[in-house]
Design an enzyme around this catalytic site. Sequence first.
Site, PDB file in Angstrom:
ATOM      1  N   MET A 160       0.837  -1.199   0.000  1.00  0.00           N
ATOM      2  CA  MET A 160       0.000   0.000   0.000  1.00  0.00           C
ATOM      3  C   MET A 160       0.876   1.256   0.000  1.00  0.00           C
ATOM      4  O   MET A 160       0.402   2.351   0.310  1.00  0.00           O
ATOM      5  CB  MET A 160      -0.934  -0.006   1.209  1.00  0.00           C
ATOM      6  CG  MET A 160      -1.902  -1.200   1.178  1.00  0.00           C
ATOM      7  SD  MET A 160      -3.408  -0.948   2.103  1.00  0.00           S
ATOM      8  CE  MET A 160      -2.766  -0.704   3.752  1.00  0.00           C
ATOM      9  N   HIS A 203       8.785   1.364   3.512  1.00  0.00           N
ATOM     10  CA  HIS A 203       9.845   1.372   4.528  1.00  0.00           C
ATOM     11  C   HIS A 203      10.762   0.187   4.244  1.00  0.00           C
ATOM     12  O   HIS A 203      10.544  -0.566   3.282  1.00  0.00           O
ATOM     13  CB  HIS A 203       9.225   1.310   5.929  1.00  0.00           C
ATOM     14  CG  HIS A 203       8.209   0.217   6.108  1.00  0.00           C
ATOM     15  ND1 HIS A 203       8.552  -1.124   6.063  1.00  0.00           N
ATOM     16  CD2 HIS A 203       6.859   0.248   6.286  1.00  0.00           C
ATOM     17  CE1 HIS A 203       7.472  -1.856   6.243  1.00  0.00           C
ATOM     18  NE2 HIS A 203       6.418  -1.050   6.365  1.00  0.00           N
ATOM     19  N   GLY A 220      11.050  -2.613   5.579  1.00  0.00           N
ATOM     20  CA  GLY A 220      10.369  -3.912   5.558  1.00  0.00           C
ATOM     21  C   GLY A 220       9.903  -4.239   4.146  1.00  0.00           C
ATOM     22  O   GLY A 220      10.114  -5.345   3.630  1.00  0.00           O
ATOM     23  N   HIS A 221       9.274  -3.256   3.501  1.00  0.00           N
ATOM     24  CA  HIS A 221       8.848  -3.447   2.110  1.00  0.00           C
ATOM     25  C   HIS A 221      10.057  -3.745   1.217  1.00  0.00           C
ATOM     26  O   HIS A 221      10.011  -4.610   0.355  1.00  0.00           O
ATOM     27  CB  HIS A 221       8.171  -2.185   1.583  1.00  0.00           C
ATOM     28  CG  HIS A 221       6.856  -1.855   2.221  1.00  0.00           C
ATOM     29  ND1 HIS A 221       6.645  -0.676   2.903  1.00  0.00           N
ATOM     30  CD2 HIS A 221       5.684  -2.521   2.270  1.00  0.00           C
ATOM     31  CE1 HIS A 221       5.401  -0.634   3.350  1.00  0.00           C
ATOM     32  NE2 HIS A 221       4.788  -1.738   2.990  1.00  0.00           N
ATOM     33  N   GLN A 273     -10.432  -2.853   1.783  1.00  0.00           N
ATOM     34  CA  GLN A 273      -9.930  -3.542   2.968  1.00  0.00           C
ATOM     35  C   GLN A 273      -9.948  -2.676   4.224  1.00  0.00           C
ATOM     36  O   GLN A 273      -9.506  -3.107   5.279  1.00  0.00           O
ATOM     37  CB  GLN A 273      -8.540  -4.137   2.727  1.00  0.00           C
ATOM     38  CG  GLN A 273      -7.413  -3.132   2.650  1.00  0.00           C
ATOM     39  CD  GLN A 273      -6.121  -3.793   2.189  1.00  0.00           C
ATOM     40  OE1 GLN A 273      -5.983  -4.206   1.035  1.00  0.00           O
ATOM     41  NE2 GLN A 273      -5.156  -3.909   3.086  1.00  0.00           N
ATOM     42  N   GLY A 314       4.659 -10.432   3.616  1.00  0.00           N
ATOM     43  CA  GLY A 314       5.359 -10.407   4.894  1.00  0.00           C
ATOM     44  C   GLY A 314       4.665 -11.253   5.944  1.00  0.00           C
ATOM     45  O   GLY A 314       3.436 -11.312   6.003  1.00  0.00           O
ATOM     46  N   ARG A 323       2.133   2.460   9.476  1.00  0.00           N
ATOM     47  CA  ARG A 323       1.330   3.130  10.508  1.00  0.00           C
ATOM     48  C   ARG A 323       2.184   3.639  11.663  1.00  0.00           C
ATOM     49  O   ARG A 323       1.678   4.396  12.500  1.00  0.00           O
ATOM     50  CB  ARG A 323       0.230   2.202  11.017  1.00  0.00           C
ATOM     51  CG  ARG A 323      -0.848   1.947   9.963  1.00  0.00           C
ATOM     52  CD  ARG A 323      -2.044   1.180  10.511  1.00  0.00           C
ATOM     53  NE  ARG A 323      -3.182   1.212   9.608  1.00  0.00           N
ATOM     54  CZ  ARG A 323      -3.491   0.226   8.748  1.00  0.00           C
ATOM     55  NH1 ARG A 323      -2.749  -0.867   8.683  1.00  0.00           N
ATOM     56  NH2 ARG A 323      -4.545   0.334   7.947  1.00  0.00           N
TER      57      ARG A 323
HETATM   58  P1  AMP Z   1       1.390  -3.020   3.454  1.00  0.00           P
HETATM   59  O1  AMP Z   1       1.945  -1.943   2.573  1.00  0.00           O
HETATM   60  O2  AMP Z   1       1.388  -2.670   4.904  1.00  0.00           O
HETATM   61  O3  AMP Z   1       0.088  -3.558   2.949  1.00  0.00           O
HETATM   62  O4  AMP Z   1       2.425  -4.217   3.356  1.00  0.00           O
HETATM   63  C1  AMP Z   1       2.786  -4.736   2.098  1.00  0.00           C
HETATM   64  C2  AMP Z   1       3.528  -6.037   2.309  1.00  0.00           C
HETATM   65  O5  AMP Z   1       4.684  -5.792   3.091  1.00  0.00           O
HETATM   66  C3  AMP Z   1       2.706  -7.094   3.065  1.00  0.00           C
HETATM   67  O6  AMP Z   1       2.984  -8.359   2.537  1.00  0.00           O
HETATM   68  C4  AMP Z   1       3.232  -6.967   4.474  1.00  0.00           C
HETATM   69  O7  AMP Z   1       3.108  -8.162   5.217  1.00  0.00           O
HETATM   70  C5  AMP Z   1       4.681  -6.647   4.213  1.00  0.00           C
HETATM   71  N1  AMP Z   1       5.280  -5.976   5.360  1.00  0.00           N
HETATM   72  C6  AMP Z   1       4.882  -4.817   5.927  1.00  0.00           C
HETATM   73  N2  AMP Z   1       5.663  -4.517   6.983  1.00  0.00           N
HETATM   74  C7  AMP Z   1       6.573  -5.515   7.076  1.00  0.00           C
HETATM   75  C8  AMP Z   1       7.657  -5.798   7.971  1.00  0.00           C
HETATM   76  N3  AMP Z   1       7.961  -4.996   8.990  1.00  0.00           N
HETATM   77  N4  AMP Z   1       8.367  -6.923   7.766  1.00  0.00           N
HETATM   78  C9  AMP Z   1       8.062  -7.758   6.746  1.00  0.00           C
HETATM   79  N5  AMP Z   1       7.066  -7.552   5.877  1.00  0.00           N
HETATM   80  C10 AMP Z   1       6.333  -6.448   6.044  1.00  0.00           C
END
Ligand code: AMP
Length: 262
Positions: A13, A17, A19-20, A44, A132, A172
């Site tokens: 989304m 960061h 993590g992404h 969602q 993730g 967040r």
């Molecule tokens: P989001 O943008 O929050 O929808 O996350 C996109 C993808 O990145 C999803 O598969 C999440 O599980 C993964 N993700 C987000 N934060 C992390 C993190 N800290 N460590 C690993 N994967 C992450």
Amino acid sequence: RHHDDHIALVPTMGSLHNGHLSLVNLAREHAERVIVSIFVNPTQFGDGEDFDEYPRTLDRDTRRLKNTPADAIFAPDVDTMYPFGLDMATRVSVPGLTENFCGASRPGHFDGVTTVVCKLFCIVQPDCAIFGEKDFQQLVAIRQMVSDLNFDLKIVGMPIYREEDGLAMSSRNRYLTSDERKAALCIIKSLKRAKALFDTGEREGKKITGEVKSGIEAEPLSRIDYIKICDAGDIQDIDQITQRAVLAVAVNVGKARLIDNV
Ligand code: AMP
């Protein structure tokens, strides 16, 4: 691209960061071509959730992806994804696996996730997709959807990427004030204590969740949504840990709903 290049998709989304970016780097190991999708998916988010406030930083995200090996960004707008509106659009839902945990706190959330991920798979047609483990219930639900709908692609899970002090990275986290940011550490500290208890041989779910509960309750800026242990495969609650299990928490700190798990 060569016609036989493999494509890995990393759905996000945005508000990217590290993590992404760890997902993008893992994607690179699985395919010659990496596509990152960036879409804040309205279906969602529930009423009263943070769809409007959710950070949208496409320019910055694009710059960040220049330094990581992504080949293309797919960033559709809402009208492109849902041209006939949200209410009449076909939904994909994975019952059962999505009822517990975050599904209980966020009705309809996972239907929105599986619907949009299904659409992304059909549009991008990847050979593999990376998700993730932070959103472990999402990962399990998507694996089920892929199996049930006979998608010909591989789902790869990525371990949780954390800040140096242990806080799980999340878009967040930027909602947190500096006091709340410090308070949020009660989550990983409590999960670590629970893990240590498990490592000494404790298998009683209540004892382990009790340890987490007291740790998080001791932090006045936090409000617990849930602390639960479930079977890692079917996401059903368990009392005794005799199989592969996940200890997962959702905690509100200030405006942010934070999730984490071990
Ligand atoms: P989001 O943008 O929050 O929808 O996350 C996109 C993808 O990145 C999803 O598969 C999440 O599980 C993964 N993700 C987000 N934060 C992390 C993190 N800290 N460590 C690993 N994967 C992450």
